[in-house]
Design a protein around this motif. Structure first.
Motif, PDB file in Angstrom:
ATOM      1  N   ALA A   1       0.832  -1.187   0.000  1.00  0.00           N
ATOM      2  CA  ALA A   1       0.000   0.000   0.000  1.00  0.00           C
ATOM      3  C   ALA A   1       0.874   1.246   0.000  1.00  0.00           C
ATOM      4  N   ILE A   2       0.292   2.346  -0.463  1.00  0.00           N
ATOM      5  CA  ILE A   2       1.018   3.605  -0.553  1.00  0.00           C
ATOM      6  C   ILE A   2       0.079   4.738  -0.154  1.00  0.00           C
ATOM      7  N   SER A   3       0.612   5.703   0.574  1.00  0.00           N
ATOM      8  CA  SER A   3      -0.184   6.840   1.005  1.00  0.00           C
ATOM      9  C   SER A   3      -0.441   7.791  -0.170  1.00  0.00           C
ATOM     10  N   TRP A   4      -1.313   8.748   0.057  1.00  0.00           N
ATOM     11  CA  TRP A   4      -1.730   9.618  -1.035  1.00  0.00           C
ATOM     12  C   TRP A   4      -0.557  10.391  -1.639  1.00  0.00           C
ATOM     13  N   HIS A   5       0.418  10.775  -0.795  1.00  0.00           N
ATOM     14  CA  HIS A   5       1.542  11.574  -1.287  1.00  0.00           C
ATOM     15  C   HIS A   5       2.715  10.702  -1.711  1.00  0.00           C
ATOM     16  N   GLY A   6       2.604   9.403  -1.452  1.00  0.00           N
ATOM     17  CA  GLY A   6       3.646   8.486  -1.893  1.00  0.00           C
ATOM     18  C   GLY A   6       4.827   8.357  -0.958  1.00  0.00           C
ATOM     19  N   ARG A   7       4.844   9.060   0.142  1.00  0.00           N
ATOM     20  CA  ARG A   7       6.007   9.020   1.030  1.00  0.00           C
ATOM     21  C   ARG A   7       5.969   7.841   1.996  1.00  0.00           C
ATOM     22  N   ASN A   8       4.822   7.231   2.151  1.00  0.00           N
ATOM     23  CA  ASN A   8       4.690   6.094   3.057  1.00  0.00           C
ATOM     24  C   ASN A   8       4.217   4.872   2.303  1.00  0.00           C
ATOM     25  N   THR A   9       4.907   3.763   2.525  1.00  0.00           N
ATOM     26  CA  THR A   9       4.526   2.511   1.893  1.00  0.00           C
ATOM     27  C   THR A   9       4.577   1.387   2.919  1.00  0.00           C
ATOM     28  N   GLY A  10       3.873   0.312   2.602  1.00  0.00           N
ATOM     29  CA  GLY A  10       3.885  -0.866   3.461  1.00  0.00           C
ATOM     30  C   GLY A  10       3.770  -2.118   2.625  1.00  0.00           C
ATOM     31  N   TYR A  11       4.361  -3.211   3.093  1.00  0.00           N
ATOM     32  CA  TYR A  11       4.369  -4.464   2.345  1.00  0.00           C
ATOM     33  C   TYR A  11       4.132  -5.639   3.293  1.00  0.00           C
TER      34      TYR A  11
ATOM     35  N   ASP B   1       5.249  -9.218   4.524  1.00  0.00           N
ATOM     36  CA  ASP B   1       6.624  -9.710   4.677  1.00  0.00           C
ATOM     37  C   ASP B   1       7.083 -10.561   3.495  1.00  0.00           C
ATOM     38  N   SER B   2       6.184 -11.322   2.923  1.00  0.00           N
ATOM     39  CA  SER B   2       6.570 -12.266   1.873  1.00  0.00           C
ATOM     40  C   SER B   2       7.010 -11.583   0.580  1.00  0.00           C
ATOM     41  N   VAL B   3       6.745 -10.289   0.423  1.00  0.00           N
ATOM     42  CA  VAL B   3       7.145  -9.611  -0.819  1.00  0.00           C
ATOM     43  C   VAL B   3       8.185  -8.523  -0.582  1.00  0.00           C
ATOM     44  N   LYS B   4       8.535  -8.278   0.654  1.00  0.00           N
ATOM     45  CA  LYS B   4       9.527  -7.235   0.954  1.00  0.00           C
ATOM     46  C   LYS B   4      10.848  -7.544   0.254  1.00  0.00           C
ATOM     47  N   GLY B   5      11.409  -6.523  -0.367  1.00  0.00           N
ATOM     48  CA  GLY B   5      12.657  -6.692  -1.092  1.00  0.00           C
ATOM     49  C   GLY B   5      12.471  -7.171  -2.519  1.00  0.00           C
ATOM     50  N   ARG B   6      11.263  -7.592  -2.872  1.00  0.00           N
ATOM     51  CA  ARG B   6      10.988  -8.070  -4.233  1.00  0.00           C
ATOM     52  C   ARG B   6       9.991  -7.168  -4.967  1.00  0.00           C
ATOM     53  N   PHE B   7       9.013  -6.651  -4.241  1.00  0.00           N
ATOM     54  CA  PHE B   7       7.967  -5.819  -4.843  1.00  0.00           C
ATOM     55  C   PHE B   7       8.169  -4.367  -4.420  1.00  0.00           C
ATOM     56  N   THR B   8       7.829  -3.459  -5.321  1.00  0.00           N
ATOM     57  CA  THR B   8       7.889  -2.027  -5.025  1.00  0.00           C
ATOM     58  C   THR B   8       6.618  -1.352  -5.516  1.00  0.00           C
ATOM     59  N   ILE B   9       5.965  -0.641  -4.616  1.00  0.00           N
ATOM     60  CA  ILE B   9       4.774   0.125  -4.982  1.00  0.00           C
ATOM     61  C   ILE B   9       5.171   1.580  -5.181  1.00  0.00           C
ATOM     62  N   SER B  10       4.601   2.202  -6.189  1.00  0.00           N
ATOM     63  CA  SER B  10       4.883   3.609  -6.464  1.00  0.00           C
ATOM     64  C   SER B  10       3.646   4.227  -7.092  1.00  0.00           C
ATOM     65  N   ARG B  11       3.671   5.540  -7.234  1.00  0.00           N
ATOM     66  CA  ARG B  11       2.522   6.201  -7.842  1.00  0.00           C
ATOM     67  C   ARG B  11       2.955   7.416  -8.633  1.00  0.00           C
ATOM     68  N   ASP B  12       2.129   7.758  -9.605  1.00  0.00           N
ATOM     69  CA  ASP B  12       2.309   8.958 -10.409  1.00  0.00           C
ATOM     70  C   ASP B  12       0.957   9.668 -10.415  1.00  0.00           C
ATOM     71  N   ASN B  13       0.803  10.616  -9.536  1.00  0.00           N
ATOM     72  CA  ASN B  13      -0.498  11.267  -9.397  1.00  0.00           C
ATOM     73  C   ASN B  13      -0.875  12.081 -10.625  1.00  0.00           C
ATOM     74  N   ALA B  14       0.110  12.538 -11.362  1.00  0.00           N
ATOM     75  CA  ALA B  14      -0.179  13.277 -12.592  1.00  0.00           C
ATOM     76  C   ALA B  14      -0.863  12.384 -13.624  1.00  0.00           C
ATOM     77  N   LYS B  15      -0.595  11.082 -13.531  1.00  0.00           N
ATOM     78  CA  LYS B  15      -1.179  10.115 -14.459  1.00  0.00           C
ATOM     79  C   LYS B  15      -2.329   9.341 -13.821  1.00  0.00           C
ATOM     80  N   ASN B  16      -2.676   9.701 -12.577  1.00  0.00           N
ATOM     81  CA  ASN B  16      -3.751   8.976 -11.880  1.00  0.00           C
ATOM     82  C   ASN B  16      -3.461   7.478 -11.817  1.00  0.00           C
ATOM     83  N   ALA B  17      -2.215   7.136 -11.558  1.00  0.00           N
ATOM     84  CA  ALA B  17      -1.817   5.732 -11.621  1.00  0.00           C
ATOM     85  C   ALA B  17      -0.955   5.325 -10.436  1.00  0.00           C
TER      86      ALA B  17
END
Length: 123
Positions: A49-59, A61-77
């Motif tokens: 999960a990722i917060s609205w501003h993108g500065r906070n994320t959570g995963y 345990d089974s995907v930590k170090g393998r998955f990365t969540i990010s966002r581009d608010n300009a693209k609504n994505a």
């Protein structure tokens, strides 16, 4: 807000996929966004999960170090980069939006859900 998840597919173990969650109907730059997955015969589980501003994320345990969540608010994505995939990552992946803007693993906190995209990892 309507969410469209895409980017799933079939990949060999050790491979990578990048999922996208695109919002329409309303800008979701103020929403927290989460990814969940559901494997056959199992309950839906939190992935990231990722917060609205993108500065906070959570995963989970089974995907930590393998998955990365990010966002581009300009693209609504929001994106989920999945590396070093394992057969146990096989599932339908769903994105969801939390109008409070938080990042949370709480399934019930999310107001809007996408339709899911299928990820299959072969061994």
């Amino acid at each position: 807000v309507q969410l469209q998840a895409c980017g799933g597919g079939l990949v060999q173990a050790g491979g990578s996929l990048k999922l996208s969650c695109v919002a329409s109907g309303r800008t979701f730059s103020s929403y927290g966004v989460g990814w969940f997955r559901q494997a056959p015969g199992k309950e839906r589980e939190f992935v990231a999960a990722i917060s609205w501003h993108g500065r906070n994320t959570g995963y989970v345990d089974s995907v930590k170090g393998r998955f990365t969540i990010s966002r581009d608010n300009a693209k609504n994505a929001v994106f989920l980069q999945m590396n070093s995939l394992k057969p146990e990552d096989t599932a339908v992946y769903y994105c969801a939006a939390d109008s409070r803007g938080y990042y949370t693993s709480n399934y019930h906190a999310y107001d809007y859900w996408g339709q899911g995209t299928v990820v299959t990892v072969s061994s």
